[in-house]
Scaffold this active site. Sequence first.
Site, PDB file in Angstrom:
ATOM      1  N   TRP A  47      -6.989 -65.147-160.631  1.00 38.51           N
ATOM      2  CA  TRP A  47      -6.820 -65.431-159.197  1.00 38.51           C
ATOM      3  C   TRP A  47      -5.356 -65.596-158.809  1.00 38.51           C
ATOM      4  CZ3 TRP A  47     -11.050 -69.641-157.877  1.00 38.51           C
ATOM      5  CH2 TRP A  47     -12.323 -69.110-158.173  1.00 38.51           C
ATOM      6  N   GLU A 116       9.984 -66.996-153.959  1.00 39.56           N
ATOM      7  CA  GLU A 116       9.028 -68.085-153.730  1.00 39.56           C
ATOM      8  C   GLU A 116       9.797 -69.395-153.667  1.00 39.56           C
ATOM      9  OE1 GLU A 116       5.662 -67.908-156.374  1.00 39.56           O
ATOM     10  OE2 GLU A 116       5.132 -65.897-155.721  1.00 39.56           O
ATOM     11  N   HIS A 229      -1.346 -77.242-154.159  1.00 39.10           N
ATOM     12  CA  HIS A 229      -0.730 -76.101-153.462  1.00 39.10           C
ATOM     13  C   HIS A 229      -0.782 -76.395-151.976  1.00 39.10           C
ATOM     14  CE1 HIS A 229       0.382 -72.138-152.146  1.00 39.10           C
ATOM     15  NE2 HIS A 229       0.594 -71.776-153.391  1.00 39.10           N
ATOM     16  N   ARG A 269       7.306 -77.358-153.802  1.00 36.62           N
ATOM     17  CA  ARG A 269       5.883 -77.407-153.461  1.00 36.62           C
ATOM     18  C   ARG A 269       5.385 -78.825-153.169  1.00 36.62           C
ATOM     19  NH1 ARG A 269       2.296 -73.582-157.221  1.00 36.62           N
ATOM     20  NH2 ARG A 269       3.376 -71.952-156.076  1.00 36.62           N
ATOM     21  N   HIS A 328      -4.245 -77.531-157.578  1.00 35.38           N
ATOM     22  CA  HIS A 328      -3.906 -76.158-157.938  1.00 35.38           C
ATOM     23  C   HIS A 328      -3.482 -76.013-159.397  1.00 35.38           C
ATOM     24  CE1 HIS A 328      -2.417 -72.101-157.236  1.00 35.38           C
ATOM     25  NE2 HIS A 328      -1.207 -72.433-157.651  1.00 35.38           N
ATOM     26  N   ARG A 363       5.804 -78.146-160.945  1.00 32.97           N
ATOM     27  CA  ARG A 363       6.074 -76.815-161.494  1.00 32.97           C
ATOM     28  C   ARG A 363       6.715 -75.893-160.460  1.00 32.97           C
ATOM     29  NH1 ARG A 363       3.104 -72.135-161.145  1.00 32.97           N
ATOM     30  NH2 ARG A 363       1.397 -73.283-160.188  1.00 32.97           N
TER      31      ARG A 363
HETATM   32  C1  SIN Z   1       1.245 -68.709-155.084  1.00 38.30           C
HETATM   33  O1  SIN Z   1       1.111 -67.499-155.104  1.00 38.30           O
HETATM   34  O2  SIN Z   1       1.650 -69.334-154.116  1.00 38.30           O
HETATM   35  C2  SIN Z   1       0.886 -69.466-156.315  1.00 38.30           C
HETATM   36  C3  SIN Z   1       1.795 -69.144-157.395  1.00 38.30           C
HETATM   37  C4  SIN Z   1       1.847 -70.255-158.383  1.00 38.30           C
HETATM   38  O3  SIN Z   1       1.029 -71.174-158.351  1.00 38.30           O
HETATM   39  O4  SIN Z   1       2.779 -70.242-159.186  1.00 38.30           O
END
Ligand code: SIN
Length: 499
Positions: A47, A116, A229, A269, A328, A363
């Site tokens: 996923w 990201e 998340h 995050r 998450h 993380r």
């Molecule tokens: C995401 O695509 O936002 C999740 C990626 C991750 O949990 O490292």
Amino acid sequence: MPRKDRSASILIIGAGLAGLFLALKLAPRRCVVLSQAPLGEASSSAWAQGGLAAALAPGDEPKLHAQDTIAAGAGLVDPAVASLIAREGPDRVRDLIALGVPFDRTSDGALAQSLEAAHSRPRVVRVSGDLAGKAIMDALIAATRAAEHIDIIEHKRARALLRDANGRVCGALCDDEETYPASEVILATGGVGGLYAVTTNPIEAQGQGFAMAARAGALIADAEFVQFHPTAIDIGRDPAPLATEALRGEGAHIINANGDSFVSDLAPRDVVARAIHLERQAGRGTFLDARKAVGAKFPAHFPTVFAACMSAGLDPRETPIPIAPAAHYHMGGVATDIWGRSSVEGLWAVGECTSTGAHGANRLASNSLLEAVVFAHRIAARLRDDAAHLPLPPEPTAAPPTLADGPRAELRRLMEADANVVRDGAGLKRALAHVHALGESHGQANALVASELILSAALARTESRGAHFRSDYPDVATPQRTFVTWRGVSSTADVAAAS
Ligand code: SIN
């Protein structure tokens, strides 16, 4: 492989990215992989939307990746481990390419890199936008099914680890009371999201490996650090579909119902998750607005997110996506050294069920697939050429019970209520008492052991750091990782001494 050969095999419990990559890397050593579902199902790896972080772009360097990893981890990342995963990551991406993973390319054929949160530069390799996990798992499943040294057993769930008279782990006991003796056992069982009512993980991810290791006396590290998340899609599904962070990397914005921005979109995050949690508590609603940044490109660039939204009658090209934080990723888990060894002889661990020191208190995005492949490679390097250690007979072990649907739903509700993005001592104590009561009524299931470890570690950490925020202790204290055993069960070696 004939059944009689299995006792000299390496036993891998779990068949996500970590388990399958390790199995492939072990060739020619024989291994047995236990998968609780058909391969590719009930696995968080499949996923994964974002992809895999690795310093592959011109101008990027492992040193910079390690620096970002350390900064995101809020004081608890082991710098040596951050450097190790950053340094070895590019070669593992090349391994995946060799296995046929079709990472996205730029028009001149280079690997495309996306941005990201909390990465100082674009560094995440993806497949067809948000399909990295599925594409990686498809390639690994095809390769493992074709590999002669791997014996895959599907629909087989391990419930307990077997130990010999010396305390060495020597196999596993499964649901149907069948035992699997093995020369070495490697846990690759994934995370704990399924212990929460709102999660992006498969519900089956309930900390089984981490609980089995604890019951066998292994050291557990940093169990309190559960990552939420920030942008799960809030359309009442269980599990909640994810709106990948890469959308924010493309310029999507987090807003409230008034259209106001209230947090920096690419902050770490934990910061974003807390801001969204508080905004929702204040009744202002939270949304991810990707209309301008992605718009018409949605179906081609983010097909998974697009399909999830459209299935709920919501067109993300025209409407902001309702979002909520969701459990998450577990930064805590089985403490391992840099070769994936736990503190118990014969027991190794890889992937999300571990705490290697790579992630600290929070993380960095897309470092999880990276850590899984780097450590799988390292474990294989240690075991590949070893002579098989013939297991001694196991001591008698009773399989713990599994939780029926009712108590399992109750557990998920209480973890959601009291061990969430913002916690406090009163809530954690209440939840712990509730978990003990469930254990008395329904038996000491692995899901209850995992929950107890998370709650007691969260209660013991009287500070706020990374993903662990205590409203009654909002400040940081001296940075310190925590290593515990479950209810004082002792382990046979010290993980630090084993490195
Ligand atoms: C995401 O695509 O936002 C999740 C990626 C991750 O949990 O490292």
